[in-house]
Design a protein around this motif. Structure first.
Motif, PDB file in Angstrom:
ATOM      1  N   VAL A 233      33.163  35.965  46.661  1.00  0.00           N
ATOM      2  CA  VAL A 233      33.544  34.706  46.511  1.00  0.00           C
ATOM      3  C   VAL A 233      34.832  34.911  45.588  1.00  0.00           C
ATOM      4  O   VAL A 233      34.671  35.377  44.522  1.00  0.00           O
ATOM      5  CB  VAL A 233      32.478  33.762  45.865  1.00  0.00           C
ATOM      6  N   LEU A 234      36.027  34.398  46.025  1.00  0.00           N
ATOM      7  CA  LEU A 234      37.040  34.401  45.268  1.00  0.00           C
ATOM      8  C   LEU A 234      37.585  33.163  44.839  1.00  0.00           C
ATOM      9  O   LEU A 234      37.690  32.040  45.832  1.00  0.00           O
ATOM     10  CB  LEU A 234      38.294  35.058  46.160  1.00  0.00           C
ATOM     11  N   LEU A 235      37.863  32.839  43.715  1.00  0.00           N
ATOM     12  CA  LEU A 235      38.497  31.646  43.143  1.00  0.00           C
ATOM     13  C   LEU A 235      39.794  31.438  43.255  1.00  0.00           C
ATOM     14  O   LEU A 235      40.536  32.083  42.644  1.00  0.00           O
ATOM     15  CB  LEU A 235      37.856  31.144  41.931  1.00  0.00           C
ATOM     16  N   ILE A 236      40.225  30.623  43.947  1.00  0.00           N
ATOM     17  CA  ILE A 236      41.636  30.450  44.166  1.00  0.00           C
ATOM     18  C   ILE A 236      42.306  29.390  43.558  1.00  0.00           C
ATOM     19  O   ILE A 236      42.100  28.111  43.990  1.00  0.00           O
ATOM     20  CB  ILE A 236      41.994  30.469  45.813  1.00  0.00           C
ATOM     21  N   ALA A 237      43.102  29.281  42.635  1.00  0.00           N
ATOM     22  CA  ALA A 237      43.660  28.395  41.796  1.00  0.00           C
ATOM     23  C   ALA A 237      44.702  28.937  41.153  1.00  0.00           C
ATOM     24  O   ALA A 237      45.105  30.214  41.009  1.00  0.00           O
ATOM     25  CB  ALA A 237      42.793  27.639  40.862  1.00  0.00           C
ATOM     26  N   GLY A 238      45.608  28.091  40.421  1.00  0.00           N
ATOM     27  CA  GLY A 238      46.846  28.666  39.698  1.00  0.00           C
ATOM     28  C   GLY A 238      46.739  29.166  38.330  1.00  0.00           C
ATOM     29  O   GLY A 238      45.658  29.466  37.982  1.00  0.00           O
ATOM     30  N   ASN A 239      47.779  29.764  37.675  1.00  0.00           N
ATOM     31  CA  ASN A 239      47.692  30.618  36.476  1.00  0.00           C
ATOM     32  C   ASN A 239      47.570  29.419  35.541  1.00  0.00           C
ATOM     33  O   ASN A 239      47.274  28.105  35.925  1.00  0.00           O
ATOM     34  CB  ASN A 239      48.756  31.243  36.214  1.00  0.00           C
ATOM     35  N   ASP A 240      47.234  29.919  34.320  1.00  0.00           N
ATOM     36  CA  ASP A 240      46.686  28.823  33.014  1.00  0.00           C
ATOM     37  C   ASP A 240      47.909  27.448  32.984  1.00  0.00           C
ATOM     38  O   ASP A 240      47.214  26.583  32.277  1.00  0.00           O
ATOM     39  CB  ASP A 240      46.569  29.456  31.923  1.00  0.00           C
ATOM     40  N   SER A 241      49.033  27.687  33.362  1.00  0.00           N
ATOM     41  CA  SER A 241      49.643  26.473  33.408  1.00  0.00           C
ATOM     42  C   SER A 241      49.345  25.317  34.361  1.00  0.00           C
ATOM     43  O   SER A 241      49.756  24.106  34.009  1.00  0.00           O
ATOM     44  CB  SER A 241      51.338  26.911  33.922  1.00  0.00           C
TER      45      SER A 241
END
Length: 371
Positions: A233-241
């Motif tokens: 399971v891979l969580l796909i979201a942007g960096n901390d910005s």
């Protein structure tokens, strides 16, 4: 020559960018989607670009099991990127159709994949919706791959059911659970149903966005990393910005379009004491997924600038000029609408969704548990 990659939903917001990336790498791509004017135009644009890869376009309905089997068996893909779905909030209006597409269509694709002599890698576009209502006051930690799924709406339930079918198939696979995908396409496609979903979401709800170009890159990179991602399971979201609140994201998009920021009063807050009083987004721990797929290439200001640059100049200029009048008018209209709906001090998103679309919009509301 390497086996082709089959992409379902190939001409949508993420699909067209995945297809373009793979073609630019010299990959053969079998692109399938429903035949619409937008899909036809996108397919033509990709063909005219003459990328080094080979594009084969097939318009097919995933509900047609025989057609799906023929498509897969004829082309023998080494990887299937499954992006096609009926998304919320459209799915709230048509929950039974959504289940047939989101779950039944996945089942047909899995059945076809199992007919191949060499099992294809199935990369499934799942969603933050599988985690259900996330109360940040009781769950301040970030979502991880081990966080239990607990869908609260029909769409999240569809994704959980589809994941179950894939897990039980025996095919090599990975679930890429997407945060809030952002692009000029998303802002251009907002309709009345999206506005209901926006109004329903607490302003202080956590929202972890991702630039659509980075989401596409995650899928494209996954094609060549079968051994390292199989079963994950891979969580796909942007960096901390991209770690923001719903109100901040919405205001940034309004500003990019030229209207300007509406401010805190445009949204109701979530109830800290109510675990069902929040939307289905949260902040992701993307440490492992980024290490495996190396997809976080953009920062938040770049996404906002991308959306702004895509707006027609004359429209953006007009909105900028009238913004000082538009913003208070919109805030007043939102407050009036809340009063008419007898909403209290908190957002209570699922009460509003159920009142608008019926209980079938919520998990368990359709009375169906499969395709």
């Amino acid at each position: 020559m390497s086996a082709p990659v089959l992409v379902t939903g190939a001409f949508g917001q993420v699909g067209k960018r995945v297809t373009e990336l793979l073609l630019s790498r010299g990959q053969a791509v079998v692109a399938t989607d429903l035949r619409t004017a937008t899909a036809l135009a996108t397919a033509e644009e990709l063909a005219v670009a003459r990328p080094p890869g080979t594009l084969r376009t097939h318009f097919a309905d995933l509900l047609d099991r025989d057609a799906v089997e023929t498509l897969v068996v004829d082309h023998r893909p080494g990887t299937i990127i499954h992006l096609a779905a009926m998304f919320s909030p459209q799915s709230y209006r048509n929950p039974r159709s959504a289940r047939r597409i989101n779950v039944g269509g996945t089942e047909n694709l899995v059945h076809a994949g199992r007919q191949l002599p060499a099992a294809p890698l199935l990369l499934f576009a799942s969603s933050a919706a599988v985690y259900g209502s996330r109360n940040p006051h009781r769950h301040p930690e970030r979502i991880t791959a081990e966080t239990p799924v607990a869908p609260i709406d029909q769409y999240g339930e569809d994704k959980v059911l589809a994941e179950g079918i894939i897990t039980g198939s025996g095919l090599p696979h990975a679930f890429l659970r997407l945060g809030g995908v952002l692009s000029p396409d998303a802002t251009a496609g907002i309709n009345a149903d999206h506005l209901v979903l926006i109004r329903a979401t607490p302003g202080d709800n956590r929202l972890h966005g991702i630039d659509a170009r980075d989401a596409a890159l995650a899928f494209a990179n996954a094609v060549d990393r079968r051994d390292s991602i199989d079963g994950k399971v891979l969580l796909i979201a942007g960096n901390d910005s991209y770690v923001r609140t719903h109100r901040d994201v919405e205001d940034s998009m309004f500003d990019a379009m030229g209207i300007g920021r509406l401010g805190p009063s445009a949204s109701l807050p979530g109830d800290p004491a109510d675990d069902r009083g929040w939307a289905f987004t949260g902040w992701f721990d993307t440490t492992e997924s980024h290490a495996l797929l190396d997809f976080q290439q953009h920062d938040w200001p770049e996404t906002v600038a991308w959306v702004a640059a895509a707006q027609p100049r004359f429209l953006r200029a007009a909105l900028r000029a009238t913004g000082p009048l538009l913003r208070p008018a919109i805030r007043t209209a939102l407050a009036l609408q809340r009063r008419i709906e007898h909403r209290g001090p908190y957002a209570e998103p699922w009460s509003l969704i159920a009142a608008r679309y019926g209980s079938q919009a919520l998990a368990g509301g359709s009375g169906e548990t499969g395709s």
